[in-house]
Design an enzyme around this catalytic site. Structure first.
Site, mmCIF file in Angstrom:
data_model
loop_
_atom_site.group_PDB
_atom_site.id
_atom_site.type_symbol
_atom_site.label_atom_id
_atom_site.label_comp_id
_atom_site.label_asym_id
_atom_site.label_seq_id
_atom_site.Cartn_x
_atom_site.Cartn_y
_atom_site.Cartn_z
ATOM 1 N N GLY A 103 -16.509 22.006 17.263
ATOM 2 C CA GLY A 103 -17.147 21.823 15.937
ATOM 3 C C GLY A 103 -18.533 21.279 16.232
ATOM 4 N N CYS A 120 -25.869 0.316 -2.071
ATOM 5 C CA CYS A 120 -25.850 -1.054 -2.172
ATOM 6 C C CYS A 120 -24.912 -1.711 -1.311
ATOM 7 C CB CYS A 120 -25.126 -1.655 -3.545
ATOM 8 S SG CYS A 120 -26.144 -0.918 -4.793
HETATM 9 C C1 LIG Z 1 -12.399 17.236 15.231
HETATM 10 C C2 LIG Z 1 -11.483 17.901 16.327
HETATM 11 C C3 LIG Z 1 -12.114 19.020 17.101
HETATM 12 C C4 LIG Z 1 -13.465 19.177 16.814
HETATM 13 O O1 LIG Z 1 -14.063 18.163 17.770
HETATM 14 P P1 LIG Z 1 -16.002 18.530 17.985
HETATM 15 O O2 LIG Z 1 -16.054 17.351 18.704
HETATM 16 O O3 LIG Z 1 -16.624 18.407 16.879
HETATM 17 O O4 LIG Z 1 -16.011 19.720 19.029
HETATM 18 C C5 LIG Z 1 -11.097 19.968 17.752
HETATM 19 N N1 LIG Z 1 -9.755 19.499 17.553
HETATM 20 C C6 LIG Z 1 -9.194 18.732 17.065
HETATM 21 C C7 LIG Z 1 -7.849 18.403 17.003
HETATM 22 C C8 LIG Z 1 -9.990 17.608 16.150
HETATM 23 O O5 LIG Z 1 -9.650 16.958 15.477
#
Ligand SMILES: *Cc1c(COP(=O)(O)O)cnc(C)c1O
Length: 417
Positions: free
Chosen positions: A279, A346
């Site tokens: 991600g 705030c």
């Molecule tokens: C959040 C998440 C990801 C992505 O993680 P990154 O650090 O953004 O690459 C992948 N798999 C699961 C199950 C997640 O919860």
């Protein structure tokens, strides 16, 4: 940070070919800006790194969920890692094939399970015995067999912020690795579950390769045991988690990561399709937030630069104490002063930067908050009744608004007196 898509040209910051000051003047601030080029490049780095083995890159939708961004992933052949019915809806909306969608998350509801079964997603990453039982029941009611993997917790320390470390034994995530074998045996006997995969995700913003390699090693050992038990595991999902360079950090590339895990998995590889769920490393460096300086407020103790963006727009500094590079959009090489960059919300926890050496800035000028592409807009809220920012996608010389700035009407949607 891979900021090549955000560059100063003649002293003015541009996103690809788009001048950011002009964009801020035209569309207002705070404003999220993404580079399509950077997203493509970061995603394709995974494709290239794993091209010699069967694999599927499932972009983690929660990092940044805008339909236009998901559409880029889809057009590159990517899949999706989802953690809710809402994310399933988004992924399906842009036409990501269900056979490329994995459903993760520790608290799936019955309704979400039914939706994902109906869509025929590739696999459910199951995180507990009770979840497996419920999924078996829901699948039975629908006359289906749910393809599953168990998310195991390999108990390795990802050496990251505690809020985003997920693979330690005290974590709410996953199944302790020594209990996994039993759960697979039980699942094999449940007539509406089909155990086809093995999954882990040990944390986020990892800046070293060794925890990934350690996790892969433990999964490989478990794969051996599952094979002895007569299970045919075809998918190995390694999760996401590769870190990005927020500030003077050395981070491994997708290629480094691929080399290390393929090395460890060696003998298991021929029977497997590898799944990755990146991600942050795909969208994080590919997005920034533009804000405007409202005031310089100088007290006997501190110099506050008060900006129009706040913790509701980008919560990472407040939530994790994370560092985001902040630079003026025009002429960033100026004498520096030590300031706190804060928003209008705030809460004393509402800051973008503390004790930061920042160019002396004037009210009215724009600043760029870098590395805001992941867990930026997707974690934003309306706290303090602040409409959420617009999102813009720069692509070459052109740009388009991919989410309109929220209006006051939007704030009240669904409310009645
Ligand atoms: C959040 C998440 C990801 C992505 O993680 P990154 O650090 O953004 O690459 C992948 N798999 C699961 C199950 C997640 O919860």
């Amino acid at each position: 940070m891979n900021t090549a898509s955000f560059e100063y040209r003649d002293g003015a910051l541009a996103a690809e070919g788009v001048c950011l000051r002009k964009l801020a003047d035209e569309l207002g601030t705070p404003l999220y800006v993404y580079s399509a080029l950077a997203i493509r490049r970061n995603f394709l780095a995974y494709e290239a790194a794993f091209k010699d083995v069967p694999h599927l890159v499932c972009y983690s939708v929660k990092a940044a969920s805008n339909l236009a961004l998901l559409d880029i992933i889809k057009s590159l052949g990517g899949g999706a890692d989802i953690v809710s019915g809402g994310e399933l809806y988004r992924a399906r909306k842009v036409g990501i094939e269900p056979s490329k969608i994995v459903f993760s998350g520790v608290g799936k509801t019955e309704k979400e399970m039914a939706e994902a079964l109906k869509a025929d997603v590739l696999m459910f990453n199951v995180e507990s015995g009770p979840e497996a039982e419920l999924l078996n029941k829901v699948a039975g009611q629908m006359g289906k067999k749910a393809p599953i993997s168990f998310r195991v917790n390999p108990d390795v320390d990802p050496k990251t912020h505690p809020y985003i470390a997920t693979g330690l034994k005290e974590s709410k995530f996953g199944i302790p690795i020594d209990e996994a074998r039993d759960l697979y045996r039980q699942a094999k006997n449940l007539s509406h579950l089909d155990p086809i995969g093995l999954d882990c995700h040990i944390g986020s913003q990892l800046t070293q390769i060794s925890p990934f390699a350690a996790a892969a090693e433990r999964l490989a050992a478990l794969l051996g045991l599952l094979k002895q038990d007569g299970l045919k595991i075809r998918y190995l999902d390694l999760g996401g988690g590769l870190g990005i360079n927020y500030h003077a950090q050395d981070v491994p590339t997708a290629a480094d990561y691929a080399r290390a895990v393929k090395d460890v998995l060696g003998g298991c590889l021929p029977e497997l399709t590898l799944i990755m769920e990146p991600g942050r490393s795909v969208v994080g460096p590919a997005g920034l937030m533009l804000v405007r300086v409202l005031y310089n407020k100088i007290t006997p103790h501190r110099h506050f630069v008060i900006i129009d963006g706040a913790m509701n727009d980008l919560i990472r500094p407040s939530l994790y104490g994370s560092y985001h590079e902040i630079l003026p959009v025009i002429d960033h090489n100026r004498p520096k002063v030590k300031v706190n960059v804060v928003g209008p919300v705030c809460e004393s926890g509402d800051f973008m930067a503390q004790d930061r050496e920042l160019s002396e800035v004037k009210a009215g000028e724009c600043l760029a908050v870098f590395g805001a592409g992941a867990y930026g807009f997707s974690m934003s809220s309306n706290y303090n009744s602040r409409p959420r920012p617009a999102e813009v996608l720069a692509d070459g010389q052109s740009y388009r608004v991919i989410r309109a700035r929220e209006t006051l009407e939007d704030l009240l949607r669904g409310e009645t007196v």
